[in-house]
Enzyme design. Structure first.
Site, mmCIF file in Angstrom:
data_model
loop_
_atom_site.group_PDB
_atom_site.id
_atom_site.type_symbol
_atom_site.label_atom_id
_atom_site.label_comp_id
_atom_site.label_asym_id
_atom_site.label_seq_id
_atom_site.Cartn_x
_atom_site.Cartn_y
_atom_site.Cartn_z
ATOM 1 N N PRO A 1 -5.974 -63.256 49.259
ATOM 2 C CA PRO A 1 -7.252 -62.565 49.465
ATOM 3 C C PRO A 1 -7.055 -61.056 49.656
ATOM 4 C CG PRO A 1 -6.912 -64.345 51.073
ATOM 5 C CD PRO A 1 -5.632 -64.146 50.355
ATOM 6 N N GLU A 2 -7.762 -60.287 48.867
ATOM 7 C CA GLU A 2 -7.744 -58.837 49.037
ATOM 8 C C GLU A 2 -9.114 -58.387 49.547
ATOM 9 O OE1 GLU A 2 -5.760 -56.076 46.809
ATOM 10 O OE2 GLU A 2 -4.275 -57.414 45.939
#
Ligand SMILES: [Zn+2]
Length: 271
Positions: free
Chosen positions: A2-3
């Protein structure tokens, strides 16, 4: 992994379920993720009302009316599941609201974290103290980049990944933004002209906004049976696309590995 856009999408998905609602119960199914859960987590959150959800860098923030902020990081594999039919072995923390909604923090690899910080001192707390501006904020622009990159001899790519310069940028969106701005990842940070830095700041905002919008629409259009929030297949420009045509000039995208991290770029049009 996840960014920033995935965290933003997650926060937007959680907000309507939590904001204005009282936390009825907190279940903990183990003592830690990357580090131990706060010992008084249940005590401080049970009965509290959630006042606001937001994001800082790659952290989700859940404020309560007791002056606490729950700070979560999704690590490598974390996600929130909404109203799961059953609690699985990777659902480490479960929140139930006064409306009967259940949220499970699922994290198979357990590189994520959950902390509880006084809302008032959040900016001075780790990891937020000394963190650079939000890339989507107004203060982040070409002029800001020119100021902080002045005299820097390091290549632009690791500089953009430095959280003290700009908060929350990760490998995927840095690769894509550099391609969009036609800047080589190895270009010396302090030697990039102001017009090109203007383009770079715009490119960073644009790849992030596009990914957030894609996440938002996947959230609306696909209510997955497991209720997982925040994951969607992004259409990245160059990241993960070795050998495919560069979206700018159609030359094959190249991949370089340094320090275990891959850089995807176009050797022809990124200068
Ligand atoms: Zn190209």
């Amino acid at each position: 992994m996840p960014e920033l856009p995935e965290v933003e999408t997650t926060v937007r998905g959680l907000a309507p379920v939590l904001e204005g609602h009282r936390i009825e119960s907190i279940e903990l199914h183990r003592a830690d993720l990357r580090r131990p859960f706060p010992v008084d987590l249940r005590q401080r959150l049970t009965g509290a009302t959630v006042t606001r959800l937001s994001r800082r860098a790659k952290y989700g923030l859940i404020d309560t009316d007791r002056g606490d902020t729950l700070v979560f990081h999704l690590g490598m594999s974390g996600s929130w599941r909404l109203d799961p039919q059953q609690i699985g072995k990777h659902d480490h923390l479960v929140i139930e609201t006064d409306a009967g909604r259940r949220l499970a923090l699922n994290d198979p690899r357990r590189f994520g974290s959950v902390d509880l910080v006084p809302t008032e001192t959040l900016d001075q707390a780790e990891p937020f103290a000394g963190m650079g501006p939000e890339p989507l904020g107004e203060s982040f622009d070409g002029r800001y980049l020119q100021r902080v990159l002045k005299g820097r001899k390091a290549p632009i790519k690791p500089l953009l990944l430095d959280q003290r310069l700009v908060a929350g940028l990760g490998n995927i969106y840095v690769c894509d933004a550099l391609n969009l701005a036609a800047i080589a990842p190895g270009r010396e940070g302090g030697k990039i002209s102001k017009p090109r830095l203007d383009r770079l700041a715009d490119a960073i905002k644009s790849v992030l906004v596009e990914a957030i919008e894609a996440g938002g629409s996947s959230l609306r259009n696909f209510v997955r049976p497991d209720g997982e929030l925040g994951y969607f297949s992004s259409k990245w420009r160059v990241y993960g696309r070795e050998g495919e045509p560069c979206p700018r000039c159609a030359s094959p995208v190249r991949r370089r590995t340094d320090g275990g991290r891959s850089t995807f770029y176009c050797a022809k049009c990124q200068r």
